[in-house]
Design a protein around this motif. Structure first.
Motif, PDB file in Angstrom:
ATOM      1  N   PRO A 206     -24.175  -3.802 -14.941  1.00  0.00           N
ATOM      2  CA  PRO A 206     -25.877  -4.463 -14.788  1.00  0.00           C
ATOM      3  C   PRO A 206     -25.190  -5.543 -14.675  1.00  0.00           C
ATOM      4  O   PRO A 206     -23.960  -6.454 -15.291  1.00  0.00           O
ATOM      5  CB  PRO A 206     -25.895  -3.871 -16.306  1.00  0.00           C
ATOM      6  N   SER A 207     -25.658  -6.652 -14.031  1.00  0.00           N
ATOM      7  CA  SER A 207     -25.652  -8.044 -13.618  1.00  0.00           C
ATOM      8  C   SER A 207     -27.387  -8.777 -14.153  1.00  0.00           C
ATOM      9  O   SER A 207     -28.006  -7.746 -14.428  1.00  0.00           O
ATOM     10  CB  SER A 207     -25.202  -8.235 -12.300  1.00  0.00           C
ATOM     11  N   SER A 208     -27.125  -9.967 -13.784  1.00  0.00           N
ATOM     12  CA  SER A 208     -28.875 -10.151 -13.788  1.00  0.00           C
ATOM     13  C   SER A 208     -29.598 -10.535 -13.663  1.00  0.00           C
ATOM     14  O   SER A 208     -30.669 -10.518 -12.981  1.00  0.00           O
ATOM     15  CB  SER A 208     -28.228 -12.185 -14.193  1.00  0.00           C
ATOM     16  N   ARG A 209     -28.141  -9.529 -12.005  1.00  0.00           N
ATOM     17  CA  ARG A 209     -29.450  -9.343 -10.418  1.00  0.00           C
ATOM     18  C   ARG A 209     -30.029  -7.780 -10.772  1.00  0.00           C
ATOM     19  O   ARG A 209     -31.105  -7.815 -10.133  1.00  0.00           O
ATOM     20  CB  ARG A 209     -29.070  -9.926  -9.172  1.00  0.00           C
ATOM     21  N   LEU A 210     -29.370  -7.299 -11.312  1.00  0.00           N
ATOM     22  CA  LEU A 210     -29.997  -5.362 -11.360  1.00  0.00           C
ATOM     23  C   LEU A 210     -29.333  -4.580 -12.837  1.00  0.00           C
ATOM     24  O   LEU A 210     -28.286  -4.683 -12.657  1.00  0.00           O
ATOM     25  CB  LEU A 210     -29.126  -4.728 -10.282  1.00  0.00           C
ATOM     26  N   ALA A 211     -30.350  -4.234 -13.648  1.00  0.00           N
ATOM     27  CA  ALA A 211     -29.922  -3.653 -14.240  1.00  0.00           C
ATOM     28  C   ALA A 211     -29.504  -2.500 -14.277  1.00  0.00           C
ATOM     29  O   ALA A 211     -28.593  -1.677 -15.596  1.00  0.00           O
ATOM     30  CB  ALA A 211     -30.813  -3.438 -15.685  1.00  0.00           C
ATOM     31  N   ALA A 212     -29.943  -1.646 -12.723  1.00  0.00           N
ATOM     32  CA  ALA A 212     -29.356  -0.956 -12.694  1.00  0.00           C
ATOM     33  C   ALA A 212     -28.907  -0.086 -11.200  1.00  0.00           C
ATOM     34  O   ALA A 212     -29.722  -0.633 -10.543  1.00  0.00           O
ATOM     35  CB  ALA A 212     -30.395   0.647 -13.354  1.00  0.00           C
ATOM     36  N   PRO A 213     -28.297   0.943 -10.941  1.00  0.00           N
ATOM     37  CA  PRO A 213     -27.562   1.066  -9.680  1.00  0.00           C
ATOM     38  C   PRO A 213     -29.500   1.569  -9.002  1.00  0.00           C
ATOM     39  O   PRO A 213     -29.662   2.308  -9.229  1.00  0.00           O
ATOM     40  CB  PRO A 213     -26.725   2.195 -10.313  1.00  0.00           C
ATOM     41  N   TYR A 214     -28.772   0.846  -8.044  1.00  0.00           N
ATOM     42  CA  TYR A 214     -30.343   0.872  -6.982  1.00  0.00           C
ATOM     43  C   TYR A 214     -30.002   1.662  -5.484  1.00  0.00           C
ATOM     44  O   TYR A 214     -29.536   0.688  -4.581  1.00  0.00           O
ATOM     45  CB  TYR A 214     -31.301  -0.337  -6.987  1.00  0.00           C
ATOM     46  N   VAL A 215     -29.758   2.639  -5.026  1.00  0.00           N
ATOM     47  CA  VAL A 215     -29.661   2.894  -3.978  1.00  0.00           C
ATOM     48  C   VAL A 215     -29.696   3.109  -2.208  1.00  0.00           C
ATOM     49  O   VAL A 215     -31.285   4.032  -2.903  1.00  0.00           O
ATOM     50  CB  VAL A 215     -28.495   4.428  -4.131  1.00  0.00           C
ATOM     51  N   MET A 216     -30.438   2.730  -1.649  1.00  0.00           N
ATOM     52  CA  MET A 216     -31.265   3.141  -0.364  1.00  0.00           C
ATOM     53  C   MET A 216     -30.362   3.538   0.375  1.00  0.00           C
ATOM     54  O   MET A 216     -28.957   3.276   0.550  1.00  0.00           O
ATOM     55  CB  MET A 216     -31.060   2.068   0.386  1.00  0.00           C
ATOM     56  N   LEU A 217     -30.930   4.546   0.959  1.00  0.00           N
ATOM     57  CA  LEU A 217     -29.664   5.351   2.113  1.00  0.00           C
ATOM     58  C   LEU A 217     -31.182   5.610   3.852  1.00  0.00           C
ATOM     59  O   LEU A 217     -32.189   5.230   3.352  1.00  0.00           O
ATOM     60  CB  LEU A 217     -29.633   6.998   2.059  1.00  0.00           C
ATOM     61  N   ALA A 218     -29.954   5.582   4.411  1.00  0.00           N
ATOM     62  CA  ALA A 218     -31.042   5.391   5.867  1.00  0.00           C
ATOM     63  C   ALA A 218     -31.256   6.575   6.673  1.00  0.00           C
ATOM     64  O   ALA A 218     -29.926   7.163   6.228  1.00  0.00           O
ATOM     65  CB  ALA A 218     -30.148   4.657   6.918  1.00  0.00           C
ATOM     66  N   MET A 219     -32.337   6.677   7.506  1.00  0.00           N
ATOM     67  CA  MET A 219     -32.039   7.751   8.370  1.00  0.00           C
ATOM     68  C   MET A 219     -33.076   7.786   9.822  1.00  0.00           C
ATOM     69  O   MET A 219     -33.389   6.899   9.927  1.00  0.00           O
ATOM     70  CB  MET A 219     -32.760   9.360   7.905  1.00  0.00           C
ATOM     71  N   ASN A 220     -32.886   8.672  10.701  1.00  0.00           N
ATOM     72  CA  ASN A 220     -33.569   8.372  11.607  1.00  0.00           C
ATOM     73  C   ASN A 220     -34.517   9.485  12.181  1.00  0.00           C
ATOM     74  O   ASN A 220     -34.398  11.193  11.816  1.00  0.00           O
ATOM     75  CB  ASN A 220     -32.444   8.393  13.082  1.00  0.00           C
ATOM     76  N   ILE A 221     -35.756   9.236  12.041  1.00  0.00           N
ATOM     77  CA  ILE A 221     -36.814   9.520  12.124  1.00  0.00           C
ATOM     78  C   ILE A 221     -37.714   9.869  13.694  1.00  0.00           C
ATOM     79  O   ILE A 221     -37.899   8.675  14.030  1.00  0.00           O
ATOM     80  CB  ILE A 221     -37.833   9.760  11.063  1.00  0.00           C
ATOM     81  N   ILE A 222     -37.201  11.030  14.093  1.00  0.00           N
ATOM     82  CA  ILE A 222     -37.875  10.940  15.898  1.00  0.00           C
ATOM     83  C   ILE A 222     -39.053  11.867  16.118  1.00  0.00           C
ATOM     84  O   ILE A 222     -38.791  13.395  16.050  1.00  0.00           O
ATOM     85  CB  ILE A 222     -37.404  11.262  16.544  1.00  0.00           C
ATOM     86  N   SER A 223     -40.029  11.721  15.627  1.00  0.00           N
ATOM     87  CA  SER A 223     -41.452  12.030  15.203  1.00  0.00           C
ATOM     88  C   SER A 223     -42.867  12.023  16.215  1.00  0.00           C
ATOM     89  O   SER A 223     -42.595  11.338  17.093  1.00  0.00           O
ATOM     90  CB  SER A 223     -42.356  12.336  13.985  1.00  0.00           C
ATOM     91  N   ALA A 224     -43.497  13.654  16.903  1.00  0.00           N
ATOM     92  CA  ALA A 224     -44.201  13.295  17.732  1.00  0.00           C
ATOM     93  C   ALA A 224     -44.996  14.726  17.479  1.00  0.00           C
ATOM     94  O   ALA A 224     -44.839  15.311  16.039  1.00  0.00           O
ATOM     95  CB  ALA A 224     -43.220  13.644  19.089  1.00  0.00           C
TER      96      ALA A 224
END
Length: 331
Positions: A206-224
């Motif tokens: 933990p830091s002054s910027r963030l108290a708990a882990p935060y995960v962003m995951l990226a993906m491609n979406i190609i929808s029609a």
């Protein structure tokens, strides 16, 4: 709830221009804002004839000016290409112009080949100094003159969320040690995703910027509206990625029928691995994929890329991605 965000590479179409690509990015950002996406990021790439976002800070300013409240940021700035003070001043300026709306994601890769790296007046050792340069940049934002010997103006005291980006274990471990949010580039390099996010969560401090882990995951979406149309639209990214792998990057190509794809079984096997975090199909089919992905990996946020050639189907895919998020119960 799992917030949904957008990653835009500002692809330059085979028959288009950088001006058109950036104009389309503005329209996409406005549309993303009306659909209540969390944030809209663009990325730094150099020497790439098919990507218009090389001057990433300039593009962020244009997107922020074209919208009202959506967060806009870098996914990311390749810090080895820049002096940390310059980035502190650039993003401090953006935050002063658009307070409370600017994100800064930092990458360790140069985002270019060696010739381009030389043209940027940088060297190979920049990546090795990445941890020290992240700390220097954070000190500028904190306004800690005792650490830097200088006050960044604008920049000092700017409340800018700083993310670390990565496609391997290095940035995951550094983000954990520094207590920063972590975004994994699973949209193009999913091979080490599970190991990286497990390492990040296990070692997070933990830091002054963030108290708990935060995960962003990226993906491609190609929808029609049909699976067949979505698969047809997805051929553009397959062709673009094939050219990258062959060392011949070009502009973003138009879609082609499956029988016209110019490669054999080996390239197809590589695509199976590369596209393992891509969802292609109707909103309902994409929703099924979202549910499975979130249940398995538990991301705190998803960032979606929509690599589609023409603007109209891309805007429609944005609508369908939001619909898929609602069906999946994410938003």
């Amino acid at each position: 709830m799992t917030p949904l965000s957008i990653l835009d590479l500002s692809f330059i179409r085979e028959t288009g221009s950088a001006s058109e690509a950036l104009s389309e990015s503005r329209l996409m950002a406005r549309k993303a804002e009306t659909l209540d996406f969390q944030r809209y990021w663009v990325a730094e790439h150099h020497g790439m004839p098919g990507i218009a976002s090389a001057a990433t800070g300039v593009v962020i300013g244009a997107l922020a000016a074209a919208t009202n409240h959506i967060r806009v940021g870098a996914g990311g700035i390749m810090l080895p290409n820049h002096a940390p003070l310059v980035i502190a001043e650039q993003f401090g300026t953006l935050e002063a112009l658009y307070p409370g709306r600017i994100d800064l994601g930092l990458g360790r890769a140069p985002g270019s080949d060696q010739r381009t790296l030389r043209a940027l007046r940088r060297n190979r050792e920049g990546a090795e100094r990445f941890p020290q340069e992240v700390l220097e940049l954070l000190a500028y934002f904190e306004g800690d003159e005792s650490k830097t010997g200088i006050i960044a103006t604008p920049g000092a005291g700017a409340d800018i969320p700083v993310w670390l980006l990565g496609s391997s274990l290095f940035s995951a471990e550094l983000a954990a040690a520094l207590g920063l949010p972590f975004a994994f580039a699973s949209h193009f390099a999913p091979q080490m995703m599970e190991e990286a996010i497990a390492l990040y969560r296990e070692r997070f401090q933990p830091s002054s910027r963030l108290a708990a882990p935060y995960v962003m995951l990226a993906m491609n979406i190609i929808s029609a509206d049909t699976d067949e149309e979505a698969d047809y639209l997805a051929s553009s990214r397959r062709l673009y990625t094939a050219a990258l792998r062959q060392g011949t990057p070009g502009r973003f190509p138009p879609p082609v029928a499956a029988q016209d794809l110019p490669w054999g079984p080996e390239i197809s096997r590589q695509f199976d691995e590369t596209f393992s975090t891509s969802l292609v199909g109707t909103a309902e089919r994409v929703a099924e994929g979202l549910v499975s992905f979130v249940e398995r990996h538990h991301p705190d946020e998803l960032m979606i890329a929509l690599p589609i050639y023409n603007l109209a189907p891309r805007l429609h895919a944005l609508d369908l991605a939001r619909k898929a998020g609602r069906i999946a119960g994410l938003v």
